[in-house]
Design an enzyme around this catalytic site. Structure first.
Site, short mmCIF file in Angstrom:
data_model
loop_
_atom_site.label_atom_id
_atom_site.label_comp_id
_atom_site.label_asym_id
_atom_site.label_seq_id
_atom_site.Cartn_x
_atom_site.Cartn_y
_atom_site.Cartn_z
N HIS A 21 0.84 -1.20 0.00
CA HIS A 21 0.00 0.00 0.00
C HIS A 21 0.88 1.25 0.00
O HIS A 21 0.59 2.23 -0.71
CB HIS A 21 -0.88 0.04 1.25
CG HIS A 21 -1.84 -1.10 1.40
ND1 HIS A 21 -1.75 -2.01 2.42
CD2 HIS A 21 -2.92 -1.46 0.67
CE1 HIS A 21 -2.74 -2.89 2.32
NE2 HIS A 21 -3.47 -2.58 1.26
N GLN B 65 -17.91 -6.62 -1.87
CA GLN B 65 -16.98 -7.46 -2.62
C GLN B 65 -16.65 -8.76 -1.89
O GLN B 65 -15.80 -9.52 -2.36
CB GLN B 65 -15.71 -6.69 -2.98
CG GLN B 65 -14.78 -6.37 -1.83
CD GLN B 65 -13.66 -5.45 -2.27
OE1 GLN B 65 -13.89 -4.28 -2.63
NE2 GLN B 65 -12.44 -5.94 -2.29
N GLY C 271 -2.55 -1.95 -7.38
CA GLY C 271 -1.40 -2.85 -7.39
C GLY C 271 -1.51 -3.91 -8.48
O GLY C 271 -2.59 -4.47 -8.70
N SER D 99 -2.57 -8.02 3.19
CA SER D 99 -3.16 -7.91 4.53
C SER D 99 -3.57 -9.29 5.03
O SER D 99 -3.60 -9.55 6.22
CB SER D 99 -4.39 -7.00 4.50
OG SER D 99 -4.05 -5.76 3.92
P1 AMP Z 1 -6.29 -4.01 -0.50
O1 AMP Z 1 -6.21 -3.17 0.73
O2 AMP Z 1 -5.77 -5.40 -0.29
O3 AMP Z 1 -7.62 -3.95 -1.19
O4 AMP Z 1 -5.25 -3.38 -1.52
C1 AMP Z 1 -5.32 -2.02 -1.88
C2 AMP Z 1 -4.43 -1.78 -3.07
O5 AMP Z 1 -3.09 -2.15 -2.75
C3 AMP Z 1 -4.84 -2.63 -4.28
O6 AMP Z 1 -4.70 -1.84 -5.45
C4 AMP Z 1 -3.82 -3.74 -4.28
O7 AMP Z 1 -3.56 -4.27 -5.55
C5 AMP Z 1 -2.60 -3.02 -3.74
N1 AMP Z 1 -1.66 -3.98 -3.17
C6 AMP Z 1 -1.94 -4.94 -2.25
N2 AMP Z 1 -0.84 -5.68 -2.00
C7 AMP Z 1 0.14 -5.19 -2.79
C8 AMP Z 1 1.51 -5.54 -2.99
N3 AMP Z 1 2.10 -6.53 -2.33
N4 AMP Z 1 2.23 -4.80 -3.87
C9 AMP Z 1 1.63 -3.78 -4.55
N5 AMP Z 1 0.36 -3.41 -4.40
C10 AMP Z 1 -0.38 -4.10 -3.53
#
Ligand code: AMP
Length: 281
Positions: free
Chosen positions: A38, A62, A148, A187
């Site tokens: 993040h 989701q 990401g 996470s």
């Molecule tokens: P989330 O909180 O898991 O919904 O992730 C929020 C954003 O962070 C999304 O765009 C994910 O693709 C990105 N993200 C999560 N993990 C990673 C990672 N290891 N490397 C890069 N981006 C990430």
């Protein structure tokens, strides 16, 4: 100073003010429980935009029945402290009732791209993602929004959504951040027991093995798929959800590599479901 907003009206007013000042606005949507992945999105947004907003919202639409909505890890105080260090200008942290007030009837469906991969094992997941991202883009009207590459299908779906619905926001993909042993930060990695954590880099090893094979000239996607499957199957704690070699834009399975391909895997370890992917040369 990080300003925190929990209502749509206040967040809209703030974003409108930034845009009126002629300042470019970057949005980083998250579900919180921030990690270096993040932070890498936030830092890139910081470099490229005058003002940066993070949204922290565990989006109920989701999650499917029986998924981890209730147990999804949360630590808002720590998230806000980490965001302040980047620094980020504003955090949008609405409640589910603020985002989906009753009655709520409108959802966004991106066809075709959402049928396979995670869409097959998580019906309705991408409808929830597309809906909440549409709402965030409407609320903030950002110049750029950052996602990401770790969630490759999500990134492809959101690029399609933004193009199809004529959003002015540029969708920016950010490379996956990994632990030193190759495990992609997530996470959900907190769900792993110590033994599962030691086993989890098998996703990365499988993807690397497929990439090495492709780099060495293998063009038969079936062979690359077999490498993915056999590498993961060799790990006793891993239960494969899917392994696939697809076109990176259409996400349709391919039989032969010509141009770029995407190898993607989803694997369960106990109650954790981890995903990862890699572009093949
Ligand atoms: P989330 O909180 O898991 O919904 O992730 C929020 C954003 O962070 C999304 O765009 C994910 O693709 C990105 N993200 C999560 N993990 C990673 C990672 N290891 N490397 C890069 N981006 C990430």
């Amino acid at each position: 100073m990080l300003e925190v907003f929990d209502t749509v009206a206040a967040m809209k007013a703030w974003a409108r003010g930034r845009r009126r000042d002629g300042r470019s606005l970057g949005l980083v949507p998250t579900m919180g429980y921030l990690h270096e992945g993040h932070l890498s999105l936030l830092r890139q947004a910081r470099r490229e935009c005058d003002a940066v907003v993070i949204s922290i919202f565990v989006n109920p639409t989701q999650f499917g029945p029986g998924e981890d909505l209730a147990s999804y890890p949360k630590d808002l105080k720590r998230d806000l402290a980490l965001a302040s260090e980047v620094p980020v200008d504003a955090a949008f942290c609405p409640t589910p009732a603020e985002m989906y007030p009753e009655p709520y009837f409108t959802y966004v469906d991106v066809a075709t791209l959402t049928a396979g991969l995670c869409g097959a094992s998580r019906p309705g997941h991408f409808r929830g993602v597309a809906t909440v991202v549409t709402k965030l883009l409407q609320i903030l009207g950002p110049d750029r929004a950052y996602f990401g590459a770790k969630d490759a299908q999500q990134l492809a779906v959101i690029r399609r959504l933004a193009a199809d619905l004529n959003f002015d926001t540029a969708i920016v993909g950010v490379p996956t951040v990994r632990e030193p042993d190759g495990l992609a930060l997530s996470s959900r990695n907190v769900y792993l027991s110590p033994g599962e954590r030691r086993a989890a880099p098998v996703l990365y090893r499988a993807l690397q093995a497929a990439r090495a094979q492709a780099a060495a000239g293998e063009r038969d996607a079936g062979q690359l798929l077999a490498t993915l499957q056999s590498t993961i199957a060799a790990e006793p704690l891993a239960r494969i959800d899917y392994a696939a070699v697809v076109d990176p834009v259409t996400l349709q399975p391919i039989t032969r590599l010509c141009g770029q391909a995407l190898a993607a895997v989803a694997v369960r370890f106990g109650k954790a479901r981890l995903i990862d992917n890699m572009l093949l040369p």
